[in-house]
Enzyme design. Structure first.
Site, PDB file in Angstrom:
ATOM      1  N   THR A   1       0.857  -1.182   0.000  1.00  0.00           N
ATOM      2  CA  THR A   1       0.000   0.000   0.000  1.00  0.00           C
ATOM      3  C   THR A   1       0.892   1.231   0.000  1.00  0.00           C
ATOM      4  O   THR A   1       2.055   1.172   0.404  1.00  0.00           O
ATOM      5  CB  THR A   1      -0.913   0.024   1.238  1.00  0.00           C
TER       6      THR A   1
ATOM      7  N   MET B   1      10.796  -2.508   0.517  1.00  0.00           N
ATOM      8  CA  MET B   1       9.685  -1.650   0.933  1.00  0.00           C
ATOM      9  C   MET B   1       9.644  -0.505  -0.074  1.00  0.00           C
ATOM     10  O   MET B   1      10.389   0.468   0.033  1.00  0.00           O
ATOM     11  CB  MET B   1       9.910  -1.117   2.353  1.00  0.00           C
ATOM     12  N   THR B   2       8.802  -0.679  -1.081  1.00  0.00           N
ATOM     13  CA  THR B   2       8.811   0.279  -2.191  1.00  0.00           C
ATOM     14  C   THR B   2       8.391   1.675  -1.750  1.00  0.00           C
ATOM     15  O   THR B   2       8.827   2.663  -2.337  1.00  0.00           O
ATOM     16  CB  THR B   2       7.875  -0.207  -3.309  1.00  0.00           C
ATOM     17  N   CYS B   3       7.541   1.769  -0.725  1.00  0.00           N
ATOM     18  CA  CYS B   3       7.084   3.086  -0.283  1.00  0.00           C
ATOM     19  C   CYS B   3       8.231   3.899   0.296  1.00  0.00           C
ATOM     20  O   CYS B   3       8.239   5.125   0.189  1.00  0.00           O
ATOM     21  CB  CYS B   3       5.970   2.948   0.756  1.00  0.00           C
ATOM     22  N   ALA B   4       9.184   3.236   0.937  1.00  0.00           N
ATOM     23  CA  ALA B   4      10.301   3.930   1.565  1.00  0.00           C
ATOM     24  C   ALA B   4      11.581   3.789   0.762  1.00  0.00           C
ATOM     25  O   ALA B   4      12.628   4.268   1.193  1.00  0.00           O
ATOM     26  CB  ALA B   4      10.526   3.392   2.978  1.00  0.00           C
TER      27      ALA B   4
END
EC number: 2.3.2.26
Length: 1487
Positions: free
Chosen positions: A1131, A1452-1455
């Site tokens: 997400t 963790m693509t979001c970070a």
């Protein structure tokens, strides 16, 4: 503990009295223990606001300190019975006090200082500092020592000198290695605070801890290293007026170690930005105070290191025989340029007194009589020849030569790329030093390929500040003395002599000096937190000043202004701070006398090309004879190539050649004997094509490039554009943070107009943020006025409910205004800061849940729309509609989307000339009249339907300062004409060596534009000056891509995106300052609003269908789109990037039938995009359903591209250059377009044109009759083939199902209808056949912002923006931009192996890696340096019995986190990474 503060004040007071009484009790330690526990808990959840009314800190501190002292006060044999004595003995009370009681007492003091910092004075008064230091020195109990350390840190922040006097500096570091890592950091923070309270009296204590400070610099913990750096900074600043002490404390080895911490490319030990700023302060204090230490810094090659930092180069230049060429400074450290420039100035030795012009410039303290060549300096200061730096330069001449080679290009670039006058003063002053101390041969080599004479002429012509002029005169005189054979001629040709003569006839007026003095005096303030010493008279300016005050406690302390600043720049702190008229006059006279001595030799050495020859050349260019044109152009080419300089900018301007070139290339009148297009072709042929064929020019810059450089010099010299700052903002860039202007508030006096306004709302005084729009005020007033008219309460369109609040919309209510209306006008109500984004600040989640029948749920949440109100007010008309508020200021209507500051700025601009009075806009209340009006639905619909996307550059007006006959206008016109000589989107091979797009970038105007776009109030309020819009429209080639894209972001993306972007920048800057930043100040930063976010959940297998429905709902919404996938955990940012990347691939598939496909691989799912995607011809006879589907996809594509730009998402669609040429509505030659999209078909069309040419020539032959012509036409051949032999029909080549005209498949192409075939084919390929697709693409794009605003970007830049572009994956770049953390360091073997693997990847592997780790196959604009958050590699720890090699890396693509095990070797790592890339790139399961 919350119930403590829920009691009444009397209950709390009585409870605290009870606790205090128990603390005073010496009979029962248990009561003391309980009281201390209770007090500690109360203080831990308290704040100064909750304690100030009932807590007496002095009484409590007295008892707490007494308890911490131990048994000396507690034990009194007469007062204690046997049981008490036994209890104390069992708890070690007889030996040194009860450690638990003392620990709690110390914790209470620490908690109290946290909650109420002012209590530090009570701790000091009751000698608590001494007790805390004793507990640190004795270290009987490690917990007590660590707790004492925490308390001492807070005291030292307020009273550093008191802590030092009690021995706290050595106490904090005495048992440093025994502390935990957290306590070690606390100890260093305490020590750094203590260093603000040291002086010569406490120097012995400082020397005791110097070895420890030196050792801390080498620790592996980054925070400890950075805190140690802060200690050294404060030590250097504390003893900057004591050279002897400073040289004792700081060793050469320490300086070398500190230099090694600077953040150069690939440095594993590089410090963070906040500590880098600390290091700059350290180096400046050292270089400024000690010439000996400055020598050591020069030996440590600090100038070479700063060169790497400023330019981003991997290493400093080594070959000092080749001049350094710098095209642009690295923007990463742009804010550090002023500090680095100051260090450059301090590293070089001071200029000697006694030189006539030097005395005038730098000291200006002796009478005119002493400023003669025979006069001797009347000074008792140390002679300059004793400066060890001068001795160093004499011993090591190569060192000074290297400094010249590195610094001169950097300084000229800094001067050009800044608008800060103070920085420019430092630049010229450093250049004076370099030129003065350098030998003639060194100068001759260092300035060989630099237009230094033009640089001096520019300064003298602009006369920006007297100090700059005087420095320029001094440099000119030295150069004439040292290099007469070079600069006597150059000074005349470049106009230096002309400007000096002009300077003698037009001296600075007193008014100008006063104005300049005032502005520079403001800019010289290094920090509002630092006290500056002022110089009361000129004599004091040259003496040594002592800084008696210590800098205010703040981690971002800047150095105070010292004697050197006052001496170097007389513009600050002195009654007569600039050079006077007689100084300028004398300088001009001295220079003239020196210049005239060898005037005859100058004339004999002048270049053969005189001004008269150039004037004749100019006349030939505009003469009546066509034959002279080409001859004159060739002569111009020769003159430009004759030397490195060619024609000087001064000669170009004053000879009339500039006017002639402008007329020659842009005049469409009948003045010339041939049309402009022919003249243009002649110029292109001579300057580009013929030049390329001449090999003798290969080693020199092209003549056209030289001409453009001269035009850029003229433009930088004469441009009249001024940067507009907010009203009454600090004039100094160093004293003002532009983003801090977002928190500014304005006072408005709201007056209702009309009988329907309730009395209590007729007069309101509000205080609101200057960047808030009037729409926010409108929403508030509508809510309140509706509430007043309906006693039951009304739900207004903003979600404000007067009585009943819907809990489902609680967050919406939090974002709305809550104004406490008052009839009194004496007090203004503050409006909440989180409402400035208006509707966009509502955080509305709109999930779309998949089901078995559709990729989107049937219960789709619609995009947030404005609810229409109904006429519930008895006075409202019966027509359905809604109320609106109309605002006006002094009878001037204010649109609702105008910011408060924008209205005030416009009002002040109109009235500033009406009255001479000045007032503070921040304290003045502005009268705003509002009126409630009813708008029917039909009117609202008509207004909305007529709305077109607002194009920011559509109505740009020419600025008044730019006169039509000015030199600036002529230069801009000529540059625009020259920029059209080459198509930079598709430059032929070798043409880039003659001319390139980078040649047209003007760094001075770029610096001004960047500076202007850094003003949030100005940009958000649409108050940008006219020149900013006009230059972007008429001359975008003057600015690099980054500036033009920033302009689009600032002016086209909308108000909410603008505010959101500035908030992100502000938060990012705060984060970069490190963990030691003042958290209290961070919490006070205003949150101006939150962007609305629309969350959707889709099925991965139905990506394109989902995208169509999502964009149909939200394609015109300003909300940020966030995507999640069914059955996957991901997400946030990563899945959203994945959505844009995957949808990009869907748009490239063959099956959707959107694009031309020239590929030879029928098995491929995707269109061959080797030449970029270009729309496929839409058949005229296509059935409605098929055509509608294609057009709908193109509209969705337009929405998709615009949405990606607004949301800062990366897409990967390889458009062709031709697509954007047509999409941006430009008239383009059809033949050239077809050649770009299909070269093979273009050759076929050329063949058909050959048939047409032969036929036309045959029909023009009057010697043959018609029948003979027709007969011979049938036999026309090209390449031995007749047209009929080609067997062509009126169908689209490659797709016979598309007919060019009705029945075209049955109509053969013959010699009689070949022209019709060619015209229809061109129209089908690049005309009407694709017009509908482009129209709907533009329509979809315009739903978010005007696509025409993209015209300031080149077509190739747009292709790179949305598709593939070149990316830097070198090892140095990766090491400089990828961060190692949480188990890895920059020196870890595994981390180095990873960088090697990444640098060795091919293009496909790079895309797969980025897709796996970030969710997008491409890097953002700016490459690795621009990726946010910073790409970080952390260590994944295996769980027993497994080993690191058994695990795959996860992300963790979001970070932008890569969680990687510590693999045993590079081979294993490469195998695991590639396996993860393959198996995890299309899902979010490896997280």
């Amino acid at each position: 503990m919350q119930d403590i503060f829920d009691d009444t004040s009397s209950d709390i007071t009585s409870r605290l009295r009870s606790i205090l009484a128990n603390l005073r009790s010496q009979d029962d330690p248990t009561l003391q223990l309980i009281a201390l526990q209770t007090l500690s808990e109360i203080l831990s959840v308290s704040s100064e606001e909750t304690l100030s009314s009932f807590f007496t800190s002095d009484s409590f501190v007295k008892e707490l300190v007494r308890i911490m002292k131990g048994p000396d006060d507690l034990m009194n044999g007469d007062m204690m019975d046997d049981d008490m004595m036994l209890a104390l003995a069992m708890s070690e009370g007889m030996g040194g006090g009860n450690p638990e009681i003392m620990l709690l007492a110390c914790r209470c003091i620490a908690n109290l200082l946290d909650a109420m910092p002012t209590a530090a004075s009570s701790v000091l008064y009751h000698k608590g500092v001494k007790v805390l230091c004793e507990k640190l020195k004795s270290i009987e109990y490690i917990d007590l020592a660590e707790q004492a350390l925490c308390a001492l840190e807070k005291v030292a922040a307020h009273f550093p000198r008191a802590v030092v006097n009690e021995g706290g500096l050595s106490a904090t570091l005495m048992f440093f290695d025994f502390f935990s890592i957290h306590s070690q950091r606390t100890a260093l923070r305490t020590a750094s605070n203590c260093m603000r309270g040291v002086d010569s009296d406490t120097f012995d204590q400082v020397m005791e801890v110097v070895p420890a400070f030196t050792n801390f610099i080498t620790y592996s913990d980054r925070t400890i290293v950075e805190l140690a750096c802060l200690c050294w900074v404060r030590l250097a600043e504390s003893y900057r007026n004591s050279r002897e002490n400073l040289e004792k404390a700081i060793s050469p080895n320490l300086l070398s170690t500190m230099v090694s911490l600077l953040p150069v490319s690939g440095n594993p030990n590089a410090v963070r930005p906040s500590t880098f700023n600390d290091l700059l302060r350290f180096f400046r204090a050292v270089a400024k105070s000690s010439p000996t230490l400055a020598c050591e810094l020069l030996k440590a090659d600090i100038i070479g290191v700063f060169y790497q930092i400023l330019t981003g180069a991997p290493s400093p230049p080594e070959n000092i025989d080749v001049s350094v060429t710098i095209t642009q400074l690295d923007s990463k450290w742009r804010d550090s340029v002023p500090s680095i420039t100051k260090i450059f100035a301090d590293l070089l030795p001071h200029l000697p007194k006694g030189e006539p012009i030097t005395w005038c410039i730098l000291y200006n303290s002796d009478p005119i009589a002493t400023r003669t060549r025979s006069a001797k300096p009347t000074t008792t200061e140390t002679k300059t020849d004793t400066d060890p730096r001068i001795g160093l330069f004499k011993e090591q001449p190569k060192l000074l030569k290297r400094i010249n080679f590195i610094l001169v290009p950097i300084l000229l670039e800094i001067y050009t790329s800044t608008v800060n006058v103070r920085v420019r003063q430092y630049v010229t002053h450093i250049l004076v030093k370099l030129i003065y101390f350098s030998e003639a041969e060194t100068l001759k080599t260092a300035l060989k390929n630099i237009s230094f004479s033009s640089f001096l002429a520019s300064i003298l012509a602009q006369q920006e500040h007297p100090t700059l002029v005087m420095d320029s005169l001094f440099m000119a005189e030295i150069l004439i003395k040292k290099l007469p054979g070079v600069y006597r001629s150059l000074f005349e040709r470049e106009g230096v002599l002309h400007e000096i003569e002009t300077l003698g006839t037009k001296p600075f007026s007193d008014t100008e000096l006063q104005h300049d003095t005032k502005s520079i005096e403001e800019s010289l303030s290094d920090s509002t937190n630092a006290k500056e010493n002022t110089v009361s008279n000129i004599a004091e300016a040259s003496s040594t000043l002592k800084d008696d005050t210590h800098t205010k406690e703040n981690d971002t302390i800047s150095e105070s202004a010292t004697t050197e600043d006052a001496a170097d720049f007389r513009s600050a702190g002195s009654p007569s701070p600039g050079p006077r008229d007689e100084d300028l006059g004398q300088a001009e006279t001295l220079f003239g006398s020196n210049y005239e001595k060898d005037r005859a030799s100058l004339l004999s050495a002048r270049r053969r090309l005189s001004l008269c020859d150039i004037r004749k050349l100019a006349q030939d260019l505009v003469g009546p004879s066509t034959d002279n044109y080409e001859s004159a152009i060739k002569h111009l080419l020769y003159y430009l190539q004759e030397s490195n300089m060619g024609i000087s900018s001064f000669e170009l301007t004053n000879s009339g050649l500039l006017d002639s070139l402008v007329s020659y290339l842009s005049d469409d009148s009948d003045t010339f004997s041939c049309p402009r297009s022919m003249r243009y072709d002649t110029f292109h042929r001579v300057f580009i094509k013929e030049y390329q064929q001449n090999e003798k020019h290969a080693s020199k810059p092209s003549a056209l490039r030289v001409l453009i450089q001269r035009l850029q010099e003229i433009l930088s010299r004469v441009e009249p554009f001024e940067v507009i700052s907010p009203l009454e903002s600090p004039s100094s860039d160093s004293a003002r943070n532009p983003t801090s202007m977002l928190a500014k508030q304005l006072r408005l006096r709201l007056t209702g107009k009309g009988s329907d306004i309730p009395r209590e709302y007729n007069n309101l005084m509000v205080s609101t943020h200057a960047v808030a729009t009037f729409r926010v005020l409108e929403e508030y007033l509508l809510a309140r006025l509706g509430s007043a008219s309906n006693s039951d309460g009304v739900d207004n369109e903003d979600g404000i409910v007067e009585d009943d609040i819907d809990t489902d919309n609680e967050e919406e209510h939090e974002n709305e205004m809550d104004i406490d209306e008052e009839n009194s006008l004496d007090e203004a109500t503050d409006l909440p800061s989180d409402s400035l984004l208006g509707d966009s600040s509502k955080n509305i989640a709109s999930p779309i849940v998949d089901d078995s029948s559709s990729p989107l749920s049937s219960t789709q949440a619609s995009a947030s729309t404005e609810q229409k109100g109904h006429a519930s007010d008895p006075e409202s008309p019966q027509k359905p509609g809604k109320w609106q508020i109309k605002f006006s200021l002094k009878d001037t209507h204010i649109p609702s989307d105008t910011t408060v500051y924008g209205a005030v700025h416009e009002y002040e601009s109109r009235t500033s000339n009406d009255d001479g009075s000045s007032r503070s806009i921040w304290s003045t209340s502005y009268p705003i009249t509002f009126e409630r009006v009813w708008v029917a639905d039909s009117e609202e619909t008509a207004i909305n339907s007529s709305k077109q996307p607002l194009r920011q550059l559509a109505t740009s007006e020419k600025p008044e300062v730019l006169l039509s006959d000015s030199v600036c206008t002529k230069v801009l016109t000529l540059l625009k004409a020259l920029s059209g000589l080459s198509d930079f989107d598709s430059q032929p091979l070798g043409e880039a060596d003659v001319i390139s797009a980078e040649d047209f970038i003007n760094r001075k105007l770029t610096a001004k534009m960047n500076r202007q776009l850094e003003e949030p109030l100005i940009v958000a309020s649409s108050c940008l000056p006219k020149w900013a819009y006009w230059l972007m429209l008429e001359a975008p080639f003057l600015f690099p891509f980054e500036t033009r894209y920033l302009f689009i972001q600032s002016t086209s993306f909308g108000y909410s995106r603008l505010i959101s972007r500035w908030q992100s920048l502000q938060m990012r800057n705060t984060t970069q300052n490190g963990s030691r930043e003042d958290t209290h100040n961070q919490q006070q930063q205003p949150i101006l609003g939150r962007m609305e976010r629309q969350k959707v959940r889709i099925i991965r297998s139905q990506m394109l269908e989902s995208a169509i429905k999502i964009l149909d709902l939200f394609g015109s919404s300003q909300s940020v789109l966030e995507v999640e996938y069914t059955g996957e955990e991901g997400t946030g940012l990563g899945p959203s990037l994945e959505f844009y990347a995957s949808t990009s691939k869907e748009f490239c598939k063959k099956s959707i039938n959107l694009w031309r496909d020239g590929g030879n691989d029928p098995s491929s799912l995707y269109v061959d995009a080797s030449r970029g995607l270009f729309p496929k011809t839409l058949p005229k006879n296509a059935n409605g359903k098929s055509a509608k589907k294609i057009l709908n996809l193109f509209k969705t594509l337009g929405q998709f591209v615009a949405k990606a730009m607004l949301d800062f998402r990366i897409i990967d669609i390889p458009f062709s250059v031709a697509f954007f040429k047509l999409a941006l509505d430009e008239s383009v030659d059809q033949d050239k377009l077809i050649k770009e999209i299909d070269p093979t078909l273009s050759k076929s069309l050329d063949t058909l044109q050959s048939y047409i040419k032969q036929k036309n020539a045959l029909y023009k032959d009057t010697t043959k009759d018609m029948m003979q012509q027709i007969k011979e036409a049938q036999n026309i051949t090209v390449d031995n083939a007749r047209l009929e032999d080609l067997c062509l029909e009126f169908t689209l080549p490659g797709d016979p199902t598309i007919e060019l005209k009705p029945g075209g498949s049955e109509i053969p192409v013959t010699i009689n209808n070949v022209e019709e075939y060619v015209n229809l084919l061109k129209d089908s390929l690049v005309g009407s056949g694709i017009a509908q697709q482009l129209d709907v693409f533009r329509k979809g794009f315009n739903g978010l912002f005007a696509i025409d605003d993209l015209k300031i970007l080149s077509h190739q830049e747009l292709v790179s923006l949305f598709g593939q572009s070149s990316e830097d994956w070198t090892y140095g770049t990766l090491a400089d931009t990828i961060k190692a953390d949480h188990g890895f360091t920059m020196e870890s073997p595994a981390f180095k192996n990873l960088l090697e693997i990444l640098s060795e990847m091919d293009d496909d592997s790079r895309r797969d890696f980025l897709q796996f780790t970030t969710g997008s196959p491409r890097l953002p604009i700016g490459g690795w340096k621009a990726i946010r958050p910073v790409f970080t590699v952390v260590r994944k720890v295996p769980e027993a019995p497994l080993h690191a090699d058994d695990y795959l890396p996860s992300v963790m693509t979001c970070a932008n986190y890569l969680k990687m095990p510590d693999y045993t070797n590079k081979i294993v790592m490469e195998q695991r990474i590639f396996k993860s890339m393959k198996e995890g790139k299309n899902s979010f399961l490896l997280s």
